[in-house]
Scaffold this motif. Sequence first.
Motif, PDB file in Angstrom:
ATOM      1  N   GLU A 329       0.865  -1.244   0.051  1.00 38.87           N
ATOM      2  CA  GLU A 329      -0.209  -0.092   0.261  1.00 38.87           C
ATOM      3  C   GLU A 329       0.613   1.307  -0.044  1.00 38.87           C
ATOM      4  OE1 GLU A 329      -3.118   0.556   3.099  1.00 38.87           O
ATOM      5  OE2 GLU A 329      -3.473  -1.384   2.243  1.00 38.87           O
ATOM      6  N   ILE A 330       1.968   1.255   0.699  1.00 38.44           N
ATOM      7  CA  ILE A 330       2.811   2.384   0.749  1.00 38.44           C
ATOM      8  C   ILE A 330       3.446   2.674  -0.421  1.00 38.44           C
ATOM      9  CG2 ILE A 330       4.808   3.240   2.163  1.00 38.44           C
ATOM     10  CD1 ILE A 330       4.390   1.407   4.326  1.00 38.44           C
ATOM     11  N   ALA A 331       3.778   1.556  -0.889  1.00 35.25           N
ATOM     12  CA  ALA A 331       4.564   1.567  -2.310  1.00 35.25           C
ATOM     13  C   ALA A 331       3.850   2.205  -3.305  1.00 35.25           C
ATOM     14  CB  ALA A 331       4.916   0.108  -2.847  1.00 35.25           C
ATOM     15  N   ARG A 332       2.361   1.993  -3.386  1.00 33.51           N
ATOM     16  CA  ARG A 332       1.400   2.309  -4.260  1.00 33.51           C
ATOM     17  C   ARG A 332       1.208   4.063  -4.253  1.00 33.51           C
ATOM     18  NH1 ARG A 332      -3.072  -0.675  -2.627  1.00 33.51           N
ATOM     19  NH2 ARG A 332      -2.519  -2.591  -3.315  1.00 33.51           N
ATOM     20  N   GLY A 333       1.610   4.425  -3.122  1.00 29.94           N
ATOM     21  CA  GLY A 333       1.710   6.158  -2.972  1.00 29.94           C
ATOM     22  C   GLY A 333       3.025   6.692  -3.326  1.00 29.94           C
ATOM     23  N   LEU A 334       3.983   5.810  -3.814  1.00 26.34           N
ATOM     24  CA  LEU A 334       5.364   6.370  -3.852  1.00 26.34           C
ATOM     25  C   LEU A 334       5.504   6.694  -5.467  1.00 26.34           C
ATOM     26  CD1 LEU A 334       7.680   4.850  -1.323  1.00 26.34           C
ATOM     27  CD2 LEU A 334       6.627   6.912  -1.103  1.00 26.34           C
ATOM     28  N   LYS A 335       5.969   7.793  -5.853  1.00 25.65           N
ATOM     29  CA  LYS A 335       6.550   8.065  -7.420  1.00 25.65           C
ATOM     30  C   LYS A 335       7.983   7.904  -7.225  1.00 25.65           C
ATOM     31  CE  LYS A 335       2.494  10.935  -8.691  1.00 25.65           C
ATOM     32  NZ  LYS A 335       2.241  11.043  -7.103  1.00 25.65           N
ATOM     33  N   PRO A 336       8.494   7.147  -8.294  1.00 20.16           N
ATOM     34  CA  PRO A 336       9.833   7.196  -8.348  1.00 20.16           C
ATOM     35  C   PRO A 336      10.418   8.616  -8.334  1.00 20.16           C
ATOM     36  CG  PRO A 336       8.953   5.655  -9.990  1.00 20.16           C
ATOM     37  CD  PRO A 336       7.879   6.288  -9.198  1.00 20.16           C
ATOM     38  N   GLY A 337      11.447   8.626  -7.653  1.00 20.79           N
ATOM     39  CA  GLY A 337      12.072  10.113  -7.462  1.00 20.79           C
ATOM     40  C   GLY A 337      11.234  11.215  -6.779  1.00 20.79           C
ATOM     41  N   GLY A 338      10.401  10.739  -6.188  1.00 17.31           N
ATOM     42  CA  GLY A 338       9.265  11.878  -5.729  1.00 17.31           C
ATOM     43  C   GLY A 338       9.644  12.033  -4.250  1.00 17.31           C
ATOM     44  N   LEU A 340       8.195  12.261   0.060  1.00 15.94           N
ATOM     45  CA  LEU A 340       7.086  11.575   0.774  1.00 15.94           C
ATOM     46  C   LEU A 340       7.071  12.706   1.927  1.00 15.94           C
ATOM     47  CD1 LEU A 340       5.779   9.036   1.753  1.00 15.94           C
ATOM     48  CD2 LEU A 340       7.681   8.600   3.365  1.00 15.94           C
ATOM     49  N   THR A 341       5.680  13.165   2.072  1.00 19.47           N
ATOM     50  CA  THR A 341       5.500  14.428   3.315  1.00 19.47           C
ATOM     51  C   THR A 341       5.251  13.612   4.443  1.00 19.47           C
ATOM     52  OG1 THR A 341       4.309  15.705   1.231  1.00 19.47           O
ATOM     53  CG2 THR A 341       3.734  16.456   3.537  1.00 19.47           C
ATOM     54  N   VAL A 342       5.885  14.294   5.402  1.00 24.19           N
ATOM     55  CA  VAL A 342       5.753  14.084   6.830  1.00 24.19           C
ATOM     56  C   VAL A 342       5.462  15.351   7.696  1.00 24.19           C
ATOM     57  CG1 VAL A 342       7.018  12.878   8.639  1.00 24.19           C
ATOM     58  CG2 VAL A 342       7.427  12.074   6.521  1.00 24.19           C
ATOM     59  N   ALA A 343       4.695  14.882   8.557  1.00 24.52           N
ATOM     60  CA  ALA A 343       4.110  16.285   9.335  1.00 24.52           C
ATOM     61  C   ALA A 343       4.259  15.699  10.951  1.00 24.52           C
ATOM     62  CB  ALA A 343       2.762  16.844   8.983  1.00 24.52           C
ATOM     63  N   ALA A 344       4.435  16.602  11.682  1.00 22.10           N
ATOM     64  CA  ALA A 344       4.266  16.453  13.277  1.00 22.10           C
ATOM     65  C   ALA A 344       4.444  17.705  13.905  1.00 22.10           C
ATOM     66  CB  ALA A 344       5.578  15.377  13.783  1.00 22.10           C
ATOM     67  N   ASP A 345       3.299  17.784  14.767  1.00 26.20           N
ATOM     68  CA  ASP A 345       3.332  18.911  15.917  1.00 26.20           C
ATOM     69  C   ASP A 345       3.512  20.297  15.026  1.00 26.20           C
ATOM     70  OD1 ASP A 345       2.379  17.118  17.757  1.00 26.20           O
ATOM     71  OD2 ASP A 345       4.424  16.786  18.270  1.00 26.20           O
ATOM     72  N   GLY A 346       2.996  20.417  13.781  1.00 27.97           N
ATOM     73  CA  GLY A 346       3.158  21.963  13.384  1.00 27.97           C
ATOM     74  C   GLY A 346       4.142  22.051  12.469  1.00 27.97           C
ATOM     75  N   PRO A 352      12.927  12.837   0.230  1.00 27.20           N
ATOM     76  CA  PRO A 352      13.121  12.171  -1.172  1.00 27.20           C
ATOM     77  C   PRO A 352      12.740  10.659  -0.999  1.00 27.20           C
ATOM     78  CG  PRO A 352      15.357  13.183  -0.577  1.00 27.20           C
ATOM     79  CD  PRO A 352      14.471  13.470   0.640  1.00 27.20           C
ATOM     80  N   THR A 353      12.353  10.186  -2.103  1.00 26.84           N
ATOM     81  CA  THR A 353      12.253   8.616  -2.063  1.00 26.84           C
ATOM     82  C   THR A 353      12.781   8.240  -3.429  1.00 26.84           C
ATOM     83  OG1 THR A 353      10.025   8.877  -3.246  1.00 26.84           O
ATOM     84  CG2 THR A 353       9.704   8.774  -1.259  1.00 26.84           C
ATOM     85  N   GLY A 354      13.835   7.142  -3.105  1.00 31.64           N
ATOM     86  CA  GLY A 354      14.394   6.769  -4.349  1.00 31.64           C
ATOM     87  C   GLY A 354      13.780   5.898  -5.162  1.00 31.64           C
ATOM     88  N   ALA A 355      14.209   5.792  -6.417  1.00 34.87           N
ATOM     89  CA  ALA A 355      13.156   4.826  -7.504  1.00 34.87           C
ATOM     90  C   ALA A 355      13.036   3.378  -6.984  1.00 34.87           C
ATOM     91  CB  ALA A 355      13.894   4.950  -8.927  1.00 34.87           C
ATOM     92  N   GLY A 356      14.144   2.781  -6.050  1.00 32.82           N
ATOM     93  CA  GLY A 356      13.760   1.500  -5.776  1.00 32.82           C
ATOM     94  C   GLY A 356      13.224   1.476  -4.410  1.00 32.82           C
ATOM     95  N   MET A 357      12.645   2.286  -3.852  1.00 26.63           N
ATOM     96  CA  MET A 357      11.773   2.132  -2.446  1.00 26.63           C
ATOM     97  C   MET A 357      10.320   1.428  -2.874  1.00 26.63           C
ATOM     98  SD  MET A 357      12.210   5.586  -0.239  1.00 26.63           S
ATOM     99  CE  MET A 357      13.835   6.036   0.185  1.00 26.63           C
ATOM    100  N   GLY A 358       9.690   1.895  -3.893  1.00 27.55           N
ATOM    101  CA  GLY A 358       8.659   1.265  -4.151  1.00 27.55           C
ATOM    102  C   GLY A 358       8.764  -0.200  -4.213  1.00 27.55           C
ATOM    103  N   PRO A 359       9.327  -0.710  -5.306  1.00 27.84           N
ATOM    104  CA  PRO A 359       9.534  -2.167  -5.218  1.00 27.84           C
ATOM    105  C   PRO A 359       9.938  -3.101  -4.088  1.00 27.84           C
ATOM    106  CG  PRO A 359      10.501  -1.116  -7.142  1.00 27.84           C
ATOM    107  CD  PRO A 359      10.253   0.008  -6.225  1.00 27.84           C
ATOM    108  N   ILE A 360      10.688  -2.198  -3.237  1.00 31.52           N
ATOM    109  CA  ILE A 360      11.404  -2.686  -2.073  1.00 31.52           C
ATOM    110  C   ILE A 360      10.261  -2.875  -0.981  1.00 31.52           C
ATOM    111  CG2 ILE A 360      13.050  -2.568   0.108  1.00 31.52           C
ATOM    112  CD1 ILE A 360      15.157  -1.599  -1.862  1.00 31.52           C
ATOM    113  N   LEU A 361       9.543  -1.635  -0.766  1.00 30.87           N
ATOM    114  CA  LEU A 361       8.450  -1.934  -0.051  1.00 30.87           C
ATOM    115  C   LEU A 361       7.302  -2.997  -0.269  1.00 30.87           C
ATOM    116  CD1 LEU A 361       8.149   1.989   0.675  1.00 30.87           C
ATOM    117  CD2 LEU A 361       8.816   0.334   2.394  1.00 30.87           C
TER     118      LEU A 361
END
Length: 416
Positions: A329-338, A340-346, A352-361
């Motif tokens: 599911e995480i892999a589906r939301g990742l674009k190669p070279g895209g 990942l937005t992360v937020a915490a307490d304001g 950056p997400t590498g091109a290999g992250m999707g297939p590995i995840l």
Amino acid sequence: MSEDRVRDQYEAYPYPPRDPRDEAKRLIEGSPSHRLEIDHYVFAGRRDWREPFKALVAGGGTGDGLVMLAQQLADIGCPAEIHYLDLSHASRNIAEARIRARELTSVTFHHAAIESLPRLGLGRFDYIDCCGVLHHLADPAAGLRILAQSLSLEGGIGLMVYGELGRSGVYPMQELLRMLGGGDPAERRIETAKRLLRQLPATNLFARNPALGDHLRAGDAGIHDLLLHARDRAYRVGELIAMIDAAGLAPTALIEPWRYDPASYLADPKLLAPLNAMDRWRRAEAAELLAGNLKIHIAYAVPKTRAAAAVAMPDPTAVPILKGAPGIEIARGLKPGGRLTVAADGFETRFPTGAGMGPILAAINGRRSLAEIEALLAGQDSKRWTPAHFAAEFAQTYRLFNSLNRLFLRHTGPPA
Ligand SMILES: C[S@@+](CC[C@H](N)C(=O)[O-])C[C@H]1O[C@@H](n2cnc3c(N)ncnc32)[C@H](O)[C@@H]1O
């Protein structure tokens, strides 16, 4: 100030407020004491969960950490013995009802203070959870020493204490509310606090702090816990680490790791170079000063004698395990070279997400080892997935998702 005022507060306002009937609908999971975190940061991913496991939940309150730990251990069939300790009967009653609602049988309840633990004769524990409690003790360092002395040499501890900078505005409000009727009965003090909250000037430090909403969403108990507490203090991360050290323990992790990394907030290499030359705990101090929004600190710690061997390390036999959404599911939301937005307490950032992250995840299913994932990917495209490419892509994936507190490693034993 006496122990009694803290106890009386939690008798009148158990915190966080919980309804045992909700156990039928959901399991509250968090940190510390998620089993994947314990396994990774205390037992190097190598604990055999078929073996008996003895845990203490010190200051267990209304039971969040207790229920999570007991349920997760039951789910994997671990023969667990869990001891719950708290000063407050009202909190214990709620925690006990939650455990009963889940038909869990591993928990023994004790009405006692952490300070009296040595007199209870419970022996040593494989793991101790102490979440949101030490900062209410008259002598937190002494409390932590007592817990450390009750820990098996092979064991570890999960802690949470308040963070000083992220709670900015809380202590001036506590002081002001003491001026506005510190001697009044609790109900009247809560009314005064509510009235004050409605009329705060925009410049008020508490009003300007976006990180403090949780407590205010938890009704009267939340307002009391945050603004009218009988006794609490907050820590810089360096102070927490010094307290851990003074108890004979060594920290193994701060959760979530990315929040304690200056590189999460700065990109300028000139500024990062001196910070990167520091050890990780000093870097964590810098990250706290930079971010300014760490309202709690969560740490794992183990006896100093085995600090070097407590954390799981990636190697070909390690099985990566994702917490939360499945890898696919995480892999589906990742674009190669895209990104990942992360937020915490304001604070919000994009990693950056590498091109290999999707297939590995997508290949991580909690059962395949790294060697098996590598073979699977090489089977799909041997030109692309050379050993060196896989090693580099996995390292990047692991660094990011472990630092987000999503990815853990497990080496042997029964399914996780
Ligand atoms: C904010 S609650 C946290 C409860 C729980 N650990 C959690 O994370 O939800 C703090 C709890 O610590 C308990 N407590 C405070 N001082 C204590 C002491 N000296 N010994 C044992 N429990 C204590 C209080 O009664 C209260 O239930």
